[in-house]
Design an enzyme around this catalytic site. Structure first.
Site, PDB file in Angstrom:
ATOM      1  N   ASP A 114     -23.840 -38.477  18.119  1.00 31.69           N
ATOM      2  CA  ASP A 114     -23.888 -39.309  19.319  1.00 31.69           C
ATOM      3  C   ASP A 114     -25.156 -40.164  19.327  1.00 31.69           C
ATOM      4  O   ASP A 114     -26.076 -39.975  20.129  1.00 31.69           O
ATOM      5  CB  ASP A 114     -23.795 -38.438  20.572  1.00 31.69           C
ATOM      6  CG  ASP A 114     -22.430 -37.771  20.694  1.00 31.69           C
ATOM      7  OD1 ASP A 114     -21.453 -38.328  20.174  1.00 31.69           O
ATOM      8  OD2 ASP A 114     -22.343 -36.695  21.308  1.00 31.69           O
ATOM      9  N   LYS A 141     -18.462 -35.575  13.928  1.00 36.74           N
ATOM     10  CA  LYS A 141     -17.698 -36.343  14.924  1.00 36.74           C
ATOM     11  C   LYS A 141     -18.364 -37.695  15.135  1.00 36.74           C
ATOM     12  O   LYS A 141     -19.560 -37.786  15.395  1.00 36.74           O
ATOM     13  CB  LYS A 141     -17.636 -35.616  16.265  1.00 36.74           C
ATOM     14  CG  LYS A 141     -16.859 -36.386  17.340  1.00 36.74           C
ATOM     15  CD  LYS A 141     -16.791 -35.620  18.646  1.00 36.74           C
ATOM     16  CE  LYS A 141     -18.037 -35.780  19.489  1.00 36.74           C
ATOM     17  NZ  LYS A 141     -18.155 -37.144  20.110  1.00 36.74           N
ATOM     18  N   ASP A 190     -13.477 -39.801  17.159  1.00 36.31           N
ATOM     19  CA  ASP A 190     -13.196 -39.443  18.550  1.00 36.31           C
ATOM     20  C   ASP A 190     -13.215 -40.690  19.435  1.00 36.31           C
ATOM     21  O   ASP A 190     -14.182 -40.950  20.153  1.00 36.31           O
ATOM     22  CB  ASP A 190     -14.261 -38.428  18.997  1.00 36.31           C
ATOM     23  CG  ASP A 190     -14.127 -38.009  20.449  1.00 36.31           C
ATOM     24  OD1 ASP A 190     -12.999 -38.037  20.982  1.00 36.31           O
ATOM     25  OD2 ASP A 190     -15.160 -37.645  21.053  1.00 36.31           O
ATOM     26  N   LYS A 248     -10.388 -41.533  21.487  1.00 36.49           N
ATOM     27  CA  LYS A 248      -9.622 -41.234  22.714  1.00 36.49           C
ATOM     28  C   LYS A 248      -8.684 -42.373  23.124  1.00 36.49           C
ATOM     29  O   LYS A 248      -8.734 -42.877  24.238  1.00 36.49           O
ATOM     30  CB  LYS A 248     -10.575 -40.909  23.870  1.00 36.49           C
ATOM     31  CG  LYS A 248     -11.522 -39.749  23.621  1.00 36.49           C
ATOM     32  CD  LYS A 248     -12.417 -39.522  24.838  1.00 36.49           C
ATOM     33  CE  LYS A 248     -13.330 -38.322  24.668  1.00 36.49           C
ATOM     34  NZ  LYS A 248     -14.406 -38.579  23.680  1.00 36.49           N
ATOM     35  N   THR A 289     -14.664 -31.966  29.336  1.00 39.32           N
ATOM     36  CA  THR A 289     -15.448 -30.776  29.675  1.00 39.32           C
ATOM     37  C   THR A 289     -16.543 -31.069  30.691  1.00 39.32           C
ATOM     38  O   THR A 289     -17.183 -30.152  31.200  1.00 39.32           O
ATOM     39  CB  THR A 289     -16.091 -30.159  28.415  1.00 39.32           C
ATOM     40  OG1 THR A 289     -16.784 -31.174  27.694  1.00 39.32           O
ATOM     41  CG2 THR A 289     -15.026 -29.541  27.524  1.00 39.32           C
ATOM     42  N   GLY A 340     -23.346 -31.136  19.711  1.00 41.28           N
ATOM     43  CA  GLY A 340     -24.180 -32.321  19.588  1.00 41.28           C
ATOM     44  C   GLY A 340     -25.641 -32.043  19.862  1.00 41.28           C
ATOM     45  O   GLY A 340     -26.406 -31.717  18.964  1.00 41.28           O
ATOM     46  N   ARG A 341     -26.030 -32.158  21.122  1.00 45.92           N
ATOM     47  CA  ARG A 341     -27.440 -32.070  21.496  1.00 45.92           C
ATOM     48  C   ARG A 341     -28.150 -30.802  21.047  1.00 45.92           C
ATOM     49  O   ARG A 341     -29.312 -30.867  20.619  1.00 45.92           O
ATOM     50  CB  ARG A 341     -27.592 -32.255  23.014  1.00 45.92           C
ATOM     51  CG  ARG A 341     -27.650 -33.703  23.409  1.00 45.92           C
ATOM     52  CD  ARG A 341     -27.515 -33.909  24.899  1.00 45.92           C
ATOM     53  NE  ARG A 341     -26.155 -33.643  25.350  1.00 45.92           N
ATOM     54  CZ  ARG A 341     -25.607 -34.179  26.426  1.00 45.92           C
ATOM     55  NH1 ARG A 341     -26.306 -35.007  27.173  1.00 45.92           N
ATOM     56  NH2 ARG A 341     -24.358 -33.904  26.772  1.00 45.92           N
ATOM     57  N   ASP A 399      -3.077 -45.937  25.846  1.00 49.42           N
ATOM     58  CA  ASP A 399      -2.463 -47.239  26.128  1.00 49.42           C
ATOM     59  C   ASP A 399      -0.951 -47.060  26.008  1.00 49.42           C
ATOM     60  O   ASP A 399      -0.460 -45.932  25.911  1.00 49.42           O
ATOM     61  CB  ASP A 399      -3.000 -48.291  25.149  1.00 49.42           C
ATOM     62  CG  ASP A 399      -3.043 -49.689  25.752  1.00 49.42           C
ATOM     63  OD1 ASP A 399      -1.997 -50.127  26.276  1.00 49.42           O
ATOM     64  OD2 ASP A 399      -4.100 -50.339  25.710  1.00 49.42           O
TER      65      ASP A 399
END
Length: 238
Positions: free
Chosen positions: A11, A33, A60, A62, A124, A215-216, A65
């Site tokens: 990220d 990711k 990722d 998402k 989440t 991630g973090r 449509d």
């Protein structure tokens, strides 16, 4: 060989940050990711960078449509070589079914293995108050997540992204071959940040998760490689 159940979330919005983390983690991490922030900043080159280093990629983005637009978008993204792509289950049965079928048809035409296509159930970061504000009445988040997981399976997709707190219910409802990818993973002592429905790595795996997105807790650690290896150690025998 690295445990592919750990997916590290890149990220970032700068390519140099990606290169530094991937180099720091080395052979400890196989799966990454790539989300909206990074992809929209640096483009497809980041997927190519990871694949050149023999890494797996969960792209990722998402997609959500009308059916043909999502199907066409996924077919375009498939050409980058991502291993997992995703859509929003809220797009409905027809969107998901069309997307899955078109991707597999295109993969067969190209004579390549199709990526796994999974669906977002509920973010989440959403808590019950947020959920109530969306107008779902008295339906609990967990009940709707399981309902969307069952819809995803019936549409022929490979699995879902869901909170680790719903993983056990999804596993029971959708069976052992259905993929469950769980963000919201926080090792003991980590900050929660903007997540609401979270779990430790071991608890998520025990509840039925196939993959953990982290991630973090890794990228913000003083020693990212050690942080990743500690998570891998925690789930190693599970």
């Amino acid at each position: 060989m690295a445990d592919e159940r750990l997916i590290v979330a890149l990220d970032f919005h700068k390519f140099d940050d990606v290169k530094n983390l991937v180099n720091d983690l080395g052979e400890s991490v196989k799966f990454y990711k790539v989300g909206m922030e990074l992809f929209y900043s640096v483009g497809a080159g980041v997927v190519e960078f990871l694949k050149e280093r023999d890494k797996k990629v969960f792209l990722d983005l998402k997609l959500h449509d009308i059916p043909n637009t999502v199907a066409g978008g996924l077919c375009s993204l498939m050409n980058l070589g991502a291993d997992i792509l995703n859509v929003h289950a809220a797009g409905g049965f027809t969107m998901m079914k069309t997307a899955g079928e078109k991707v597999r048809e295109e993969a067969a035409r190209l004579n390549i293995n199709p990526p796994k296509i999974i669906a977002i159930t509920g973010l989440t970061s959403i808590n019950q108050d947020d959920w109530n504000g969306l107008g779902y009445g008295e339906i609990k988040i967990s009940d709707q997540v399981v309902r969307l997981a069952e819809l995803t399976k019936s549409a022929g997709l490979d699995g879902v992204v869901a909170s680790p707190q719903e993983a056990a219910q999804i596993r029971q409802a959708c069976g052992k071959d259905f993929l469950i990818v769980t963000p919201g993973i926080r090792p003991a002592g980590s900050d929660i940040n903007d997540q609401s429905r979270i779990s430790t790595p071991a608890a998520a795996i025990k509840n039925g998760a196939n993959y953990l997105v982290v991630g973090r807790p890794i990228r913000a650690a003083q020693n990212p490689k050690l942080a990743a290896e500690n998570i891998l150690k925690e789930i190693g025998d599970l």
